[in-house]
Design a protein around this motif. Structure first.
Motif, PDB file in Angstrom:
ATOM      1  N   PRO A 173      34.050 -11.509   0.930  1.00 11.98           N
ATOM      2  CA  PRO A 173      34.078 -10.305   1.764  1.00 11.98           C
ATOM      3  C   PRO A 173      32.670  -9.742   1.966  1.00 11.98           C
ATOM      4  N   PRO A 174      32.484  -8.866   2.947  1.00 11.58           N
ATOM      5  CA  PRO A 174      31.160  -8.295   3.213  1.00 11.58           C
ATOM      6  C   PRO A 174      30.580  -7.602   1.979  1.00 11.58           C
ATOM      7  N   ASP A 175      29.322  -7.829   1.715  1.00  8.46           N
ATOM      8  CA  ASP A 175      28.633  -7.221   0.576  1.00  8.46           C
ATOM      9  C   ASP A 175      28.100  -5.839   0.994  1.00  8.46           C
ATOM     10  N   ARG A 176      29.000  -4.878   1.120  1.00  5.09           N
ATOM     11  CA  ARG A 176      28.668  -3.566   1.693  1.00  5.09           C
ATOM     12  C   ARG A 176      27.556  -2.839   0.929  1.00  5.09           C
ATOM     13  N   GLU A 177      27.536  -2.964  -0.387  1.00  3.65           N
ATOM     14  CA  GLU A 177      26.523  -2.263  -1.174  1.00  3.65           C
ATOM     15  C   GLU A 177      25.114  -2.778  -0.898  1.00  3.65           C
ATOM     16  N   LEU A 178      25.017  -3.996  -0.395  1.00  2.00           N
ATOM     17  CA  LEU A 178      23.705  -4.572  -0.109  1.00  2.00           C
ATOM     18  C   LEU A 178      23.263  -4.335   1.331  1.00  2.00           C
ATOM     19  N   LEU A 179      24.081  -3.618   2.090  1.00  2.00           N
ATOM     20  CA  LEU A 179      23.796  -3.409   3.514  1.00  2.00           C
ATOM     21  C   LEU A 179      23.620  -1.934   3.860  1.00  2.00           C
ATOM     22  N   ARG A 180      23.261  -1.133   2.866  1.00  2.00           N
ATOM     23  CA  ARG A 180      23.175   0.319   3.069  1.00  2.00           C
ATOM     24  C   ARG A 180      21.823   0.787   3.574  1.00  2.00           C
ATOM     25  N   THR A 181      20.759   0.025   3.312  1.00  2.00           N
ATOM     26  CA  THR A 181      19.425   0.525   3.646  1.00  2.00           C
ATOM     27  C   THR A 181      18.530  -0.619   4.099  1.00  2.00           C
ATOM     28  N   THR A 182      17.390  -0.249   4.647  1.00  2.00           N
ATOM     29  CA  THR A 182      16.410  -1.240   5.093  1.00  2.00           C
ATOM     30  C   THR A 182      15.250  -1.316   4.113  1.00  2.00           C
ATOM     31  N   VAL A 183      14.508  -2.390   4.222  1.00  2.00           N
ATOM     32  CA  VAL A 183      13.283  -2.522   3.421  1.00  2.00           C
ATOM     33  C   VAL A 183      12.312  -1.408   3.789  1.00  2.00           C
ATOM     34  N   ALA A 184      12.189  -1.122   5.083  1.00  2.00           N
ATOM     35  CA  ALA A 184      11.277  -0.072   5.534  1.00  2.00           C
ATOM     36  C   ALA A 184      11.644   1.286   4.940  1.00  2.00           C
ATOM     37  N   ALA A 185      12.946   1.590   4.895  1.00  2.00           N
ATOM     38  CA  ALA A 185      13.390   2.877   4.354  1.00  2.00           C
ATOM     39  C   ALA A 185      13.118   2.968   2.862  1.00  2.00           C
ATOM     40  N   MET A 187      10.760   1.454   1.198  1.00  2.00           N
ATOM     41  CA  MET A 187       9.318   1.601   1.006  1.00  2.00           C
ATOM     42  C   MET A 187       8.868   3.011   1.349  1.00  2.00           C
ATOM     43  N   ALA A 188       9.429   3.569   2.441  1.00  2.00           N
ATOM     44  CA  ALA A 188       9.060   4.934   2.834  1.00  2.00           C
ATOM     45  C   ALA A 188       9.477   5.949   1.784  1.00  2.00           C
ATOM     46  N   ALA A 189      10.612   5.695   1.128  1.00  2.00           N
ATOM     47  CA  ALA A 189      11.117   6.604   0.101  1.00  2.00           C
ATOM     48  C   ALA A 189      10.490   6.340  -1.264  1.00  2.00           C
ATOM     49  N   LYS A 190       9.627   5.314  -1.327  1.00  2.00           N
ATOM     50  CA  LYS A 190       8.976   4.924  -2.586  1.00  2.00           C
ATOM     51  C   LYS A 190      10.003   4.602  -3.672  1.00  2.00           C
ATOM     52  N   ARG A 191      11.016   3.836  -3.260  1.00  2.00           N
ATOM     53  CA  ARG A 191      12.038   3.378  -4.190  1.00  2.00           C
ATOM     54  C   ARG A 191      11.837   1.887  -4.464  1.00  2.00           C
ATOM     55  N   TRP A 222      23.214  -1.893 -11.962  1.00  2.00           N
ATOM     56  CA  TRP A 222      22.046  -1.012 -11.840  1.00  2.00           C
ATOM     57  C   TRP A 222      22.309   0.190 -10.932  1.00  2.00           C
ATOM     58  N   LYS A 223      23.550   0.373 -10.535  1.00  2.00           N
ATOM     59  CA  LYS A 223      23.870   1.491  -9.655  1.00  2.00           C
ATOM     60  C   LYS A 223      23.503   2.816 -10.334  1.00  2.00           C
ATOM     61  N   GLY A 224      22.830   3.676  -9.608  1.00  2.00           N
ATOM     62  CA  GLY A 224      22.424   4.969 -10.151  1.00  2.00           C
ATOM     63  C   GLY A 224      21.141   4.939 -10.946  1.00  2.00           C
ATOM     64  N   LYS A 225      20.467   3.784 -10.992  1.00  2.00           N
ATOM     65  CA  LYS A 225      19.229   3.676 -11.766  1.00  2.00           C
ATOM     66  C   LYS A 225      17.980   3.694 -10.889  1.00  2.00           C
ATOM     67  N   GLY A 226      18.170   4.056  -9.611  1.00  2.00           N
ATOM     68  CA  GLY A 226      17.002   4.242  -8.752  1.00  2.00           C
ATOM     69  C   GLY A 226      16.425   2.985  -8.147  1.00  2.00           C
ATOM     70  N   VAL A 227      17.194   1.889  -8.130  1.00  2.00           N
ATOM     71  CA  VAL A 227      16.725   0.640  -7.533  1.00  2.00           C
ATOM     72  C   VAL A 227      17.662   0.275  -6.381  1.00  2.00           C
ATOM     73  N   THR A 265       5.657   1.262  -5.209  1.00  2.00           N
ATOM     74  CA  THR A 265       4.482   1.354  -4.337  1.00  2.00           C
ATOM     75  C   THR A 265       4.547   0.353  -3.188  1.00  2.00           C
ATOM     76  N   GLY A 266       5.631  -0.438  -3.127  1.00  2.00           N
ATOM     77  CA  GLY A 266       5.786  -1.421  -2.060  1.00  2.00           C
ATOM     78  C   GLY A 266       5.119  -2.754  -2.330  1.00  2.00           C
ATOM     79  N   VAL A 267       4.756  -3.005  -3.592  1.00  2.00           N
ATOM     80  CA  VAL A 267       4.070  -4.240  -3.967  1.00  2.00           C
ATOM     81  C   VAL A 267       5.065  -5.235  -4.570  1.00  2.00           C
ATOM     82  N   VAL A 268       4.979  -6.490  -4.133  1.00  2.00           N
ATOM     83  CA  VAL A 268       5.844  -7.546  -4.667  1.00  2.00           C
ATOM     84  C   VAL A 268       5.482  -7.816  -6.119  1.00  2.00           C
ATOM     85  N   ARG A 269       6.474  -7.763  -6.994  1.00  2.00           N
ATOM     86  CA  ARG A 269       6.237  -8.005  -8.416  1.00  2.00           C
ATOM     87  C   ARG A 269       6.863  -9.293  -8.910  1.00  2.00           C
TER      88      ARG A 269
END
Length: 292
Positions: A173-185, A187-191, A222-227, A265-269
């Motif tokens: 089924p669709p992975d709805r939790e993985l389709l909520r936001t964009t990479v750009a958003a 990064m802009a939110a510093k998450r 990891w839900k609710g842990k800021g990632v 900070t938007g850096v690949v780790r």
């Protein structure tokens, strides 16, 4: 298959009539036991520490799946290894989920200081002796963003009211939790975020479905842990006939699936090319971006 198509492998597994110089990688390969070629799972390498994944298959086409394998690294088959490390066998996917052709894959961290061709010899520990030979081609820089580089602020598709889930994802089924936001958003939110590029329905290597499910399972823990956790499809309009989509091109991905762990900070780790286990993803999140 198990991921990227990369590099060349040993290729000529025929027995040489000339004895290899003692202590060289060739001599280790010619030791008693089956001499086979590594089946590579990764292909995009740059100078430094690289995550290398692979399969070992015997002459009867049976997968060799022992908990660990010794790995030697040399600059040539006729040279002595300059380093030795251990590869661990990691499960692919989640229990009861989509299945890849292989259920496990060996993963090792290999230090390749400069560009060039490096040769690897893997020897699974225990059981009948078998040695698998292959190489990795290290370029001046990786094709996809490297560790330490800034992520690409892609505005990937999200699942919004009125949008057909099948237009956004091929996961069922669709992975709805993985389709909520964009990479750009993110990064802009510093998450910090994890982004997985994969197409479960059309994957060339049958590892995309398991990768998406692994990402989804870790996201739940990891839900609710800021990632944030994000899934991006591979093909334009989810149609392989139309080629790869603009987000894959933005990230310059040469293989799939491909997953990145990015800090606030938007850096690949961390980069995870091909398949990986839930434990490996969790460990990399904790080490690179997670709470102490």
């Amino acid at each position: 298959g198990c991921g990227g198509s990369g590099g060349t492998t040993a290729g000529d597994s025929t027995t040489s009539t000339t004895a290899a110089p003692p202590g060289t990688l060739e001599a280790l390969w010619r030791a008693p036991g089956d001499d086979v070629a590594i089946v590579p799972g990764t292909s995009d390498f740059g100078p430094g520490a690289n995550r290398v994944s692979f399969l070992v298959v015997d002459r009867q086409s049976q997968l060799i799946e022992r908990p660990t394998a010794r790995v030697w690294i040399a600059r040539g088959r006729q040279q002595k290894p300059y380093a030795e490390t251990t590869a661990t066998l990691e499960p692919i996917g989640v229990p009861g989920g989509a299945e890849a052709d292989a259920q496990n894959i060996y993963v090792a961290t290999v230090d390749t200081p400069t560009p060039g061709t490096y040769w690897l010899l893997a020897e699974p520990v225990g059981g009948k002796s078998i040695q698998a030979l292959g190489n990795v081609v290290v370029r001046k820089r990786t094709s996809a963003p490297a560790v330490g580089e800034r992520a690409i602020p892609s505005r990937n598709p999200t699942l919004r009211p009125g949008v057909d889930p099948k237009a956004v994802t091929t996961a069922e089924p669709p992975d709805r939790e993985l389709l909520r936001t964009t990479v750009a958003a993110a990064m802009a939110a510093k998450r910090p975020f994890v982004v997985a590029f994969a197409t479960p329905l059309y994957c060339q290597t049958r590892t995309c479905g398991p990768v998406v499910q692994v990402t989804q399972s870790v996201a739940k823990k990891w839900k609710g842990k800021g990632v944030d956790f994000i899934h991006v499809e591979i093909y334009r309009d989810n149609d392989p006939a139309k080629g790869t989509n603009r987000w894959v091109k933005e990230w310059n991905l040469q293989s799939e699936p491909f997953t990145f762990v990015v800090d606030r900070t938007g850096v690949v780790r961390t980069r995870l090319e091909g398949a990986f286990s839930p434990a490996e993803l969790v460990a990399r999140i904790r080490r690179r971006i997670g709470p102490r």
